[in-house]
Design a protein around this motif. Sequence first.
Motif, PDB file in Angstrom:
ATOM      1  N   THR A 285      68.155  -7.192  -8.878  1.00  0.00           N
ATOM      2  CA  THR A 285      66.922  -7.510  -8.167  1.00  0.00           C
ATOM      3  C   THR A 285      67.216  -7.453  -6.677  1.00  0.00           C
ATOM      4  O   THR A 285      68.347  -7.712  -6.258  1.00  0.00           O
ATOM      5  CB  THR A 285      66.441  -8.920  -8.544  1.00  0.00           C
ATOM      6  OG1 THR A 285      65.353  -9.307  -7.688  1.00  0.00           O
ATOM      7  CG2 THR A 285      67.538  -9.957  -8.358  1.00  0.00           C
ATOM      8  N   PRO A 286      66.241  -7.089  -5.834  1.00  0.00           N
ATOM      9  CA  PRO A 286      66.519  -7.112  -4.384  1.00  0.00           C
ATOM     10  C   PRO A 286      67.032  -8.467  -3.909  1.00  0.00           C
ATOM     11  O   PRO A 286      67.967  -8.547  -3.116  1.00  0.00           O
ATOM     12  CB  PRO A 286      65.167  -6.754  -3.773  1.00  0.00           C
ATOM     13  CG  PRO A 286      64.521  -5.890  -4.811  1.00  0.00           C
ATOM     14  CD  PRO A 286      64.921  -6.497  -6.132  1.00  0.00           C
TER      15      PRO A 286
ATOM     16  N   ALA B 106      67.319  -9.321   0.545  1.00  0.00           N
ATOM     17  CA  ALA B 106      66.168  -8.527   0.950  1.00  0.00           C
ATOM     18  C   ALA B 106      65.055  -9.396   1.514  1.00  0.00           C
ATOM     19  O   ALA B 106      63.892  -8.987   1.557  1.00  0.00           O
ATOM     20  CB  ALA B 106      65.647  -7.723  -0.236  1.00  0.00           C
TER      21      ALA B 106
ATOM     22  N   TYR C  25      72.806  -4.212  -3.055  1.00  0.00           N
ATOM     23  CA  TYR C  25      71.643  -3.345  -3.131  1.00  0.00           C
ATOM     24  C   TYR C  25      70.397  -3.990  -2.560  1.00  0.00           C
ATOM     25  O   TYR C  25      69.433  -3.293  -2.252  1.00  0.00           O
ATOM     26  CB  TYR C  25      71.438  -2.883  -4.574  1.00  0.00           C
ATOM     27  CG  TYR C  25      72.598  -2.038  -5.057  1.00  0.00           C
ATOM     28  CD1 TYR C  25      72.833  -0.786  -4.494  1.00  0.00           C
ATOM     29  CD2 TYR C  25      73.488  -2.504  -6.023  1.00  0.00           C
ATOM     30  CE1 TYR C  25      73.915  -0.015  -4.908  1.00  0.00           C
ATOM     31  CE2 TYR C  25      74.563  -1.741  -6.433  1.00  0.00           C
ATOM     32  CZ  TYR C  25      74.775  -0.492  -5.880  1.00  0.00           C
ATOM     33  OH  TYR C  25      75.841   0.263  -6.273  1.00  0.00           O
ATOM     34  N   GLY C  26      70.391  -5.316  -2.403  1.00  0.00           N
ATOM     35  CA  GLY C  26      69.297  -5.955  -1.690  1.00  0.00           C
ATOM     36  C   GLY C  26      69.274  -5.515  -0.238  1.00  0.00           C
ATOM     37  O   GLY C  26      68.211  -5.311   0.347  1.00  0.00           O
TER      38      GLY C  26
ATOM     39  N   PHE D 276      67.877  -2.088  -0.175  1.00  0.00           N
ATOM     40  CA  PHE D 276      66.436  -2.116  -0.352  1.00  0.00           C
ATOM     41  C   PHE D 276      65.732  -2.408   0.959  1.00  0.00           C
ATOM     42  O   PHE D 276      64.794  -1.704   1.349  1.00  0.00           O
ATOM     43  CB  PHE D 276      66.068  -3.172  -1.396  1.00  0.00           C
ATOM     44  CG  PHE D 276      64.598  -3.246  -1.716  1.00  0.00           C
ATOM     45  CD1 PHE D 276      64.012  -2.313  -2.551  1.00  0.00           C
ATOM     46  CD2 PHE D 276      63.800  -4.257  -1.189  1.00  0.00           C
ATOM     47  CE1 PHE D 276      62.656  -2.376  -2.858  1.00  0.00           C
ATOM     48  CE2 PHE D 276      62.455  -4.324  -1.487  1.00  0.00           C
ATOM     49  CZ  PHE D 276      61.878  -3.389  -2.324  1.00  0.00           C
TER      50      PHE D 276
ATOM     51  N   LEU E  78      69.691  -1.451  -8.796  1.00  0.00           N
ATOM     52  CA  LEU E  78      68.311  -1.874  -9.010  1.00  0.00           C
ATOM     53  C   LEU E  78      67.600  -1.073 -10.096  1.00  0.00           C
ATOM     54  O   LEU E  78      66.456  -1.371 -10.426  1.00  0.00           O
ATOM     55  CB  LEU E  78      67.517  -1.770  -7.701  1.00  0.00           C
ATOM     56  CG  LEU E  78      68.036  -2.610  -6.536  1.00  0.00           C
ATOM     57  CD1 LEU E  78      67.104  -2.496  -5.342  1.00  0.00           C
ATOM     58  CD2 LEU E  78      68.186  -4.070  -6.938  1.00  0.00           C
TER      59      LEU E  78
ATOM     60  N   ASP F 203      59.334  -6.675 -10.679  1.00  0.00           N
ATOM     61  CA  ASP F 203      60.137  -5.809  -9.812  1.00  0.00           C
ATOM     62  C   ASP F 203      59.564  -4.407  -9.643  1.00  0.00           C
ATOM     63  O   ASP F 203      59.736  -3.793  -8.596  1.00  0.00           O
ATOM     64  CB  ASP F 203      61.564  -5.712 -10.338  1.00  0.00           C
ATOM     65  CG  ASP F 203      62.417  -6.915  -9.988  1.00  0.00           C
ATOM     66  OD1 ASP F 203      62.054  -7.636  -9.035  1.00  0.00           O
ATOM     67  OD2 ASP F 203      63.433  -7.152 -10.652  1.00  0.00           O
TER      68      ASP F 203
ATOM     69  N   VAL G 110      60.156  -2.170  -6.287  1.00  0.00           N
ATOM     70  CA  VAL G 110      61.160  -1.116  -6.410  1.00  0.00           C
ATOM     71  C   VAL G 110      60.457   0.132  -6.955  1.00  0.00           C
ATOM     72  O   VAL G 110      59.558   0.018  -7.787  1.00  0.00           O
ATOM     73  CB  VAL G 110      62.281  -1.574  -7.371  1.00  0.00           C
ATOM     74  CG1 VAL G 110      63.290  -0.470  -7.605  1.00  0.00           C
ATOM     75  CG2 VAL G 110      62.967  -2.819  -6.822  1.00  0.00           C
TER      76      VAL G 110
END
Length: 682
Positions: A75-76, A80, A98-99, A102, A115, A167, A662
């Motif tokens: 998840t972000p 994020a 990866y947040g 994003f 993600l 998401d 996303v």
Amino acid sequence: MKTSVIIKRIIQVALALPLLFMATSCKDYLNIDNYFDDEFNIDSAFTNTRYMEAYMWGAAAMFPDESNTIRSNYTPGPMATDEAINGLTGTGTTNIYYGMDFVTGNITPDFYGGLNQWGKYYKIIRKANTILKNLDLPRDMTYADRNRIEGYTRFIRAYAYYNLIIDFGPPILLGDDIVSTNETIEYYDRPRATYDEAMEYICSEFEKAAVQLPLDVSLLDFGKPTKGAAFALIARLRLIHASPLFNGGAAANSYYGSWVRKTDGVHYVSQQYNERRWAVAAAAAKRVMDMGRYKLYTVPADERTPVLPAGVTSDPNFYGVYPNGAKGIDAFRSYSDVFTGEAVASINPEYIWGRNTAYLNTNLNQGALPPTLGGWGRFSVTQKVVDAYLMDDGRTREEARGDTYFESVADLPAGGTFADLFTTQSRNFSGYPMNAGIFKMYANREMRFYASVGFNGAVWQALSSTTLNNHTAKYFYQESDGRGGVSASSPNYPLTGYVIKKWNHAFDALTGTGARMMPKAYPIIRYAEMLLSYAEAMNNLTGSHTVQVGDQSYTLGRDENEIKTSFNMVRYRAGLPGLSSAQLSSKAEVQKQIERERMVEFLWENRRFYDVRRWGMYEETEREPIRGMNPDGATRESFYRRVSPGTSSFLTRQVDKKLIWVPIPRAEMRRLPSLDQNPGYN
């Protein structure tokens, strides 16, 4: 390998997994020739009840660990949002945050990193549908077995859709269909549901699951969903559904006014406001509250508990005994113990649903602990978070400036100097040691601040280590835990001068003789959320509404006493006064207080990312510059200055309406002509 041997191994793996919900593209959803290449023969899976149950828990084990919100996350999450930032940069295969990808616009339909869970969720859904279709096959299945497996399987399927809608936005709803093999593309091509259609379906599936789920599980089965978990997730979804971004009005129009389904021209997100949704959300939260099985965790006060601040007049009930006031409990431990492992999660009445996880130690605490203690010291909390915490008497820092809050010489009495901005006495309250010489910005704050935030000069006790303990973090430039303390190019320092300390137990140590970490659990959803959700939903009602939730009917209207009771319970547990009469009389002021409270209460619990979006204020919050103390400051005078981090991970942050969700993987778009991409993605 013989089928029986494969089955035996599958069962061993499934039974060894934590029985918790704990995927890769539409290729998994549509690929059909190799769908079970990692499983035993599907016909053999349903020859007896034990095999079917093992197959079911194997599907559940495909869910990501919900605590994995920061590093290699699904998840972000916090990185994020405006509550967190990390100094380690990089994109693509070099990045595991990866947040950050994003929020800097690097996540696209062609690149996902961690993600991309779309296909995995559909694989889970297909497994669940396969189980539901074959429930009558095992000859040894009793009625109780069937009821149990059906309830858990419906929950698993609903939870997969839950993850999709929060998401990715409106999903493709398959119902009970099992996607067949070797069909034409027309067979597989399906449009997405509208947001309303998906929300109603998911909530109805959780309702059906709840009928068959148990009220409680044994200590050894902690993590299995219960009736309360299903009800609480419905309450969370209903609140989202009622919120401005998805409930008509300016926010819904601004973000989704032109987004329509290509197959029939229907708006994906309703453009008509419906107040009744708030009543449904309030009723869904009230249903959980009325179960009588959950309450906020508290620790009785003792000789170490600080006395409540004197002179509070805004709330006449403040000095009453908890839960009718803040007296009689230790606010620091009541909050902190929920996360540190001190309170046993499996018997904690605040956990509606949670999971045991090593991630909080191996990643989150590793990223927060100072480098001197073997950590990375880079999982940073923002100044905005620090500013959101109230003073110990419930005032904001603005209201207390020059009285109990001091940040600059201008806040001091005439003749004050910079040296007067630091405390002169040490303190030890509730087992939390605080040195003398602490910047007064951090003095006299509410207990959740000390339980959650690591600041310059904070003590990391690390008591399990006999050789390296009671360490004072020093984040000045080139100090042991600051920028350049390890090497000039090291990312292991807090960009803002703050780190997350929420999951750190006093005994947690990574290095030194005897070092160990306390086992921890992650609260997927806890009772405090129900209380604040109920208050928020009630606050948004202007008329009376009779609504049905499950088999129960509720008649609800804006009731100040109900709002006060539920909201104040969270405040009192934190040792703070509740809402004043003036605040209660204003819908806007109550909403403002709820927004502040949720930011603080659920810090880094993966709620902020969704909250600012559902409130329709994502762009506003993201445009506020991320600030913190100055990591390049080698002296107190230069360190304690508000600055924006000078790092690419901050400078390249984007504010874009498309970052509500996303994107759907491009591979899916190519396979399914009727599938619409999320707004803003090409």
